[in-house]
Design a protein around this motif. Sequence first.
Motif, PDB file in Angstrom:
ATOM      1  N   ASP A 164      97.439   9.012  62.737  1.00  0.00           N
ATOM      2  CA  ASP A 164      98.129   9.963  63.614  1.00  0.00           C
ATOM      3  C   ASP A 164      98.209   9.451  65.049  1.00  0.00           C
ATOM      4  OD1 ASP A 164      95.472  10.229  64.394  1.00  0.00           O
ATOM      5  OD2 ASP A 164      95.477  12.421  64.358  1.00  0.00           O
ATOM      6  N   GLU A 203      93.209   6.613  55.821  1.00  0.00           N
ATOM      7  CA  GLU A 203      93.654   7.766  56.614  1.00  0.00           C
ATOM      8  C   GLU A 203      92.883   7.679  57.920  1.00  0.00           C
ATOM      9  OE1 GLU A 203      95.816  10.319  56.243  1.00  0.00           O
ATOM     10  OE2 GLU A 203      96.498   9.778  54.234  1.00  0.00           O
ATOM     11  N   ARG A 221      92.341   9.224  61.840  1.00  0.00           N
ATOM     12  CA  ARG A 221      92.627  10.297  62.794  1.00  0.00           C
ATOM     13  C   ARG A 221      91.951   9.962  64.114  1.00  0.00           C
ATOM     14  NH1 ARG A 221      95.210  10.915  59.102  1.00  0.00           N
ATOM     15  NH2 ARG A 221      95.621  12.740  57.804  1.00  0.00           N
ATOM     16  N   ARG A 222      92.678  10.219  65.190  1.00  0.00           N
ATOM     17  CA  ARG A 222      92.103  10.033  66.535  1.00  0.00           C
ATOM     18  C   ARG A 222      90.877  10.946  66.672  1.00  0.00           C
ATOM     19  NH1 ARG A 222      89.714   9.449  69.974  1.00  0.00           N
ATOM     20  NH2 ARG A 222      89.850  10.076  72.145  1.00  0.00           N
ATOM     21  N   ILE A 273      88.804  14.277  64.495  1.00  0.00           N
ATOM     22  CA  ILE A 273      88.747  14.995  63.210  1.00  0.00           C
ATOM     23  C   ILE A 273      87.511  15.885  63.193  1.00  0.00           C
ATOM     24  CG2 ILE A 273      87.307  13.353  61.906  1.00  0.00           C
ATOM     25  CD1 ILE A 273      89.373  13.534  59.646  1.00  0.00           C
ATOM     26  N   THR A 304      85.217  13.707  58.408  1.00  0.00           N
ATOM     27  CA  THR A 304      85.922  12.757  57.532  1.00  0.00           C
ATOM     28  C   THR A 304      85.687  13.111  56.063  1.00  0.00           C
ATOM     29  OG1 THR A 304      84.059  11.211  57.648  1.00  0.00           O
ATOM     30  CG2 THR A 304      85.881  10.843  59.193  1.00  0.00           C
ATOM     31  N   ALA A 357      87.687   7.947  61.697  1.00  0.00           N
ATOM     32  CA  ALA A 357      88.165   8.617  62.912  1.00  0.00           C
ATOM     33  C   ALA A 357      87.511   7.981  64.133  1.00  0.00           C
ATOM     34  CB  ALA A 357      87.803  10.096  62.852  1.00  0.00           C
TER      35      ALA A 357
END
Length: 268
Positions: free
Chosen positions: A8, A29, A31-32, A34, A37, A57
Amino acid sequence: MDTRINADFPSRWFDLERLVDETFCRSIEFRREIGSTNDLAMSDDRSGNELPLLVVADDQTSGRGRGSNQWWSREGALTFSLKLMPQEHDIKREQWPLISLTTAISVADTLSEFASDAVIGLKWPNDVHLSGRKVAGILVEVPPGRDDLVIIGVGINVLNSLNSAPEAIRSIAHSLVDETRFEHSPCDVLVRFLRNFDQNQTLLAGGKLNLRKRWASQCVLTGRSISLQSGDHEVSGRCLGIDDEGAVRIESDGEIRSWYGGVVRIQE
Ligand code: BTN
């Protein structure tokens, strides 16, 4: 963007291409930020995500620990989850209880590469210690209704210094940067962990890990007085290490019993 990678935001710490190119993970996957996880790995059902899937993340804000515990972390901590099908790695159903211990050993192997002078310890069932304090925790979960998948959640304090944490936390927790005074890259640590884990899971599948012996060399409980809380039951006694099934052995009132789960406290 590589179809194996769903992100993202660009990561501050991780080279995502490198993580798929240099490890056994087939998709990521990222994410900056989250909550957890493990939660994303549990709910992820994107058909494009081939397994093993790595969920990672930069910043995890509501990490979960065992039971009702939380996992406290700050940016710079390494927090990730691996979602895989043990059967695809030739790990049999009866070996599943050993996955958490195999993960702990892999974390210990990894830390010894980055902090070669430090004493690294294993506290049954899923904590890894650095110079006597907890540096990593592991939470293995099975998504509800699935008997073919495991989620292996790992938190390692890498760059998140605990120097400014309250004394109550500093006395029990540690981080790699505080130990080594060197800013090791969380991405390097993750790559090394994934490679060590892959090697150890292959040994486990082939019956060659010799977990009991391997654990014994770093067990922080063996020979010590401990108490184990398992449901409503509490037992106190001397720890005799773990057995081949990964259970902790406790000698109490002249009787030796193996315990497959529970929360352990060191008494002295
Ligand atoms: C424990 O020590 O009780 C286990 C801690 C496990 C923390 C990791 S961090 C990444 C993954 N996501 C979570 O929410 N928890 C695990």
